[in-house]
Design a protein around this motif. Sequence first.
Motif, PDB file in Angstrom:
ATOM      1  N   THR A 242     -84.277 -96.336 -63.791  1.00 12.33           N
ATOM      2  CA  THR A 242     -83.162 -97.436 -63.247  1.00 12.33           C
ATOM      3  C   THR A 242     -82.543 -97.559 -65.384  1.00 12.33           C
ATOM      4  O   THR A 242     -81.819 -97.855 -65.192  1.00 12.33           O
ATOM      5  CB  THR A 242     -84.059 -98.206 -62.757  1.00 12.33           C
TER       6      THR A 242
ATOM      7  N   HIS B  64     -80.677 -86.973 -65.148  1.00 16.07           N
ATOM      8  CA  HIS B  64     -80.600 -86.164 -63.910  1.00 16.07           C
ATOM      9  C   HIS B  64     -81.195 -85.449 -62.873  1.00 16.07           C
ATOM     10  O   HIS B  64     -81.849 -86.197 -61.929  1.00 16.07           O
ATOM     11  CB  HIS B  64     -79.181 -85.850 -63.551  1.00 16.07           C
TER      12      HIS B  64
ATOM     13  N   ILE C  15     -80.848 -94.645 -54.324  1.00 20.03           N
ATOM     14  CA  ILE C  15     -79.375 -93.662 -54.459  1.00 20.03           C
ATOM     15  C   ILE C  15     -77.838 -93.768 -53.895  1.00 20.03           C
ATOM     16  O   ILE C  15     -77.118 -93.720 -54.592  1.00 20.03           O
ATOM     17  CB  ILE C  15     -79.436 -93.087 -52.598  1.00 20.03           C
TER      18      ILE C  15
ATOM     19  N   ALA D  58     -71.963 -93.972 -59.899  1.00 24.63           N
ATOM     20  CA  ALA D  58     -71.813 -92.331 -61.069  1.00 24.63           C
ATOM     21  C   ALA D  58     -71.592 -91.174 -59.674  1.00 24.63           C
ATOM     22  O   ALA D  58     -71.994 -89.857 -60.855  1.00 24.63           O
ATOM     23  CB  ALA D  58     -73.865 -92.330 -61.422  1.00 24.63           C
ATOM     24  N   HIS D  59     -70.941 -91.473 -59.072  1.00 24.29           N
ATOM     25  CA  HIS D  59     -70.736 -90.003 -58.170  1.00 24.29           C
ATOM     26  C   HIS D  59     -69.980 -89.183 -59.315  1.00 24.29           C
ATOM     27  O   HIS D  59     -69.745 -87.914 -59.317  1.00 24.29           O
ATOM     28  CB  HIS D  59     -69.862 -91.234 -57.501  1.00 24.29           C
TER      29      HIS D  59
ATOM     30  N   VAL E 106     -72.043 -87.206 -62.161  1.00 20.15           N
ATOM     31  CA  VAL E 106     -72.820 -86.653 -61.273  1.00 20.15           C
ATOM     32  C   VAL E 106     -72.587 -85.159 -60.814  1.00 20.15           C
ATOM     33  O   VAL E 106     -72.885 -84.499 -60.903  1.00 20.15           O
ATOM     34  CB  VAL E 106     -73.597 -86.867 -60.729  1.00 20.15           C
TER      35      VAL E 106
ATOM     36  N   SER F  65     -84.116 -88.044 -62.299  1.00 18.01           N
ATOM     37  CA  SER F  65     -83.774 -89.445 -61.824  1.00 18.01           C
ATOM     38  C   SER F  65     -83.771 -88.707 -60.504  1.00 18.01           C
ATOM     39  O   SER F  65     -84.635 -89.096 -59.118  1.00 18.01           O
ATOM     40  CB  SER F  65     -82.623 -89.517 -61.901  1.00 18.01           C
TER      41      SER F  65
ATOM     42  N   ILE G  89     -81.203 -94.854 -66.554  1.00 21.70           N
ATOM     43  CA  ILE G  89     -80.303 -95.018 -67.080  1.00 21.70           C
ATOM     44  C   ILE G  89     -78.788 -96.003 -67.099  1.00 21.70           C
ATOM     45  O   ILE G  89     -77.775 -95.087 -67.544  1.00 21.70           O
ATOM     46  CB  ILE G  89     -79.724 -95.057 -65.103  1.00 21.70           C
TER      47      ILE G  89
ATOM     48  N   CYS H  20     -76.938 -96.633 -55.341  1.00 20.69           N
ATOM     49  CA  CYS H  20     -75.876 -97.063 -56.727  1.00 20.69           C
ATOM     50  C   CYS H  20     -75.282 -95.692 -57.290  1.00 20.69           C
ATOM     51  O   CYS H  20     -74.339 -96.002 -58.431  1.00 20.69           O
ATOM     52  CB  CYS H  20     -76.590 -97.583 -57.362  1.00 20.69           C
ATOM     53  N   PHE H  21     -75.982 -94.443 -57.337  1.00 18.00           N
ATOM     54  CA  PHE H  21     -75.796 -93.634 -57.564  1.00 18.00           C
ATOM     55  C   PHE H  21     -74.521 -92.630 -57.630  1.00 18.00           C
ATOM     56  O   PHE H  21     -73.822 -92.238 -57.729  1.00 18.00           O
ATOM     57  CB  PHE H  21     -77.162 -92.555 -57.663  1.00 18.00           C
TER      58      PHE H  21
END
Length: 190
Positions: free
Chosen positions: A117, A130, A169, A176-177, A180, A133, A120, A171-172
Amino acid sequence: MADRSYPFYDRESLEKRRTPKIAIIAGLMIILTCVFINLIVMPHYLWVFYVMGTVIYAVVSLNHTILSKSHLGSKIVGQVASLTLLLLLIDSQSGFFKWSINYAVPFLVVAGLVMVTLSILTKRLKWKGHISSVLMVTLSFLPAVLYFSGFSTVIWPSAVASLYSLMLIVCFFVYAHHAVWSQLSRRFHI
């Protein structure tokens, strides 16, 4: 005839290549010496496994974490995996009271997730970051699997690790959708 000079000889580069090999050889020598001493002095109690696990962990840490130019995420995953194996070895050799499975592994996973975290939040990740992570988040469900399979007997450390992983997950996907997904689509031609 033109005067040709020889290319520059980089001694520092040679030392950097030599250090991991020296560490492996030194580790093997320490392990073999301890096996020899253990079998001669105290063959009924094999304490050599403690030394072997610690030396292997130290060599892996030196070569993969300190001397390597690997990405920070892979270093974190390597540390969590090797420390997990070391703690499981120590617990299994000292009577297997399950302290490693119940408490140490879940908190080690949470510490790895905290490091992921922080990496990132502080750095812009490349593709390998990625992957590391995602691998660390996948590893974080290991304590829950150990609990539901009956190996672990205490639920709350496993639940903490799983909860933190689920929050990461979410938060990803929220923050950061796009990044990623664009990396995945570029790499896998989706």
